[in-house]
Design a protein around this motif. Structure first.
Motif, PDB file in Angstrom:
ATOM      1  N   GLY A  81       0.830  -1.189   0.000  1.00 22.72           N
ATOM      2  CA  GLY A  81       0.000   0.000   0.000  1.00 22.72           C
ATOM      3  C   GLY A  81       0.867   1.242   0.000  1.00 22.72           C
ATOM      4  O   GLY A  81       2.072   1.176  -0.212  1.00 22.72           O
ATOM      5  N   THR A  85      -1.057   5.500   4.372  1.00 16.91           N
ATOM      6  CA  THR A  85      -1.906   4.633   5.198  1.00 16.91           C
ATOM      7  C   THR A  85      -1.133   3.511   5.875  1.00 16.91           C
ATOM      8  O   THR A  85      -1.724   2.553   6.392  1.00 16.91           O
ATOM      9  N   LEU A  90      -4.942   1.798  10.636  1.00 14.71           N
ATOM     10  CA  LEU A  90      -5.538   1.836   9.301  1.00 14.71           C
ATOM     11  C   LEU A  90      -5.377   0.497   8.589  1.00 14.71           C
ATOM     12  O   LEU A  90      -6.320  -0.022   7.991  1.00 14.71           O
ATOM     13  N   THR A  96      -6.444  -1.031   3.079  1.00 13.16           N
ATOM     14  CA  THR A  96      -5.390  -0.112   2.626  1.00 13.16           C
ATOM     15  C   THR A  96      -4.514  -0.709   1.528  1.00 13.16           C
ATOM     16  O   THR A  96      -3.690  -0.007   0.943  1.00 13.16           O
TER      17      THR A  96
END
Length: 224
Positions: A81, A85, A90, A96
């Motif tokens: 990701g 994030t 998260l 994510t």
């Protein structure tokens, strides 16, 4: 359901999750897997290379590689990701794109990339579980190999094909092989979590047996 994110659990809940995990340990838990037919030669000179693996909660994966001879340093973190994030709260939501991952810096004159793959599949992950690993579920727990070079891609692809053809697993291998774009270290409290919390029941039930298998099946690679 994410269980890796709750280090402080009740005894009953932890035991229940551990029993679930015990039912879904890697199929290779019954035997050591064969080495890759294709591997990199041991480097003549000392140096460092990087490998990144994702195979469920990064606590246990990091603990396994911390005990492999030739591994100089490991980090728990996130790959797949963006940097924005790459934060535990998260990532734990599962949307994510990250996978909980472990960065392994190793000396190729002492341990080959293929041997790391052999340890990964024999001890650290169940490659047939999709978007989960043991008691932990969500895309952040998917099994992945992030290759850092064309050579790593060639060796990993060959080993995945080799294991598939060998018919070792009753279910298809779902481990993803993708290029390493970035690795983001996790928060400090995650680093070497299993080593610092050996009495945590999650660790004792789900991860300590992995290190025991490493010691039993790979005595030449095992390091205290």
């Amino acid at each position: 359901m994410s269980t890796c994110r709750h280090p402080l659990r009740t005894l009953g809940a932890t035991l229940a999750l551990g029993l679930l995990g015990a039912c879904t340990l890697p199929p290779a838990a019954a035997a050591k897997l064969p080495p890759p037919a294709v591997d990199a030669p041991r480097a003549a000179a000392h140096g460092e290379q990087v490998a990144v693996f994702a195979g469920g909660c990064f606590w246990g994966v990091q603990e396994v590689f911390e005990h492999v001879k030739g591994v100089r340093k490991t980090w728990a973190g996130y790959s797949g990701g963006s940097a924005v994030t790459a934060h535990y709260d998260l990532v734990s939501e599962g949307d994510t794109g990250h996978a909980e991952s472990v960065k392994v810096v190793f000396d190729p004159s002492q341990v080959s990339y293929g041997q790391l793959l052999q340890v990964f599949f024999s001890v650290a992950t169940n490659p047939t579980e999709l978007n989960r690993q043991g008691p932990d579920s969500g895309t952040q727990y998917r099994s992945m190999i992030f290759y850092a070079s064309p050579e790593q891609q060639r060796i990993a692809a060959g080993y995945l094909a080799q294991l598939g053809k060998a018919g070792i697993y009753a279910a298809p291998i779902v481990t993803q092989l993708v290029p390493l774009k970035a690795f983001y270290p996790a928060e400090s409290w995650h680093q070497d979590y299993a080593s610092h919390h050996p009495d945590d029941l999650y660790i004792a039930i789900n991860d300590t047996p992995k290190v025991a298998n490493l010691r039993q099946w790979f005595p030449a690679l095992y390091m205290r």
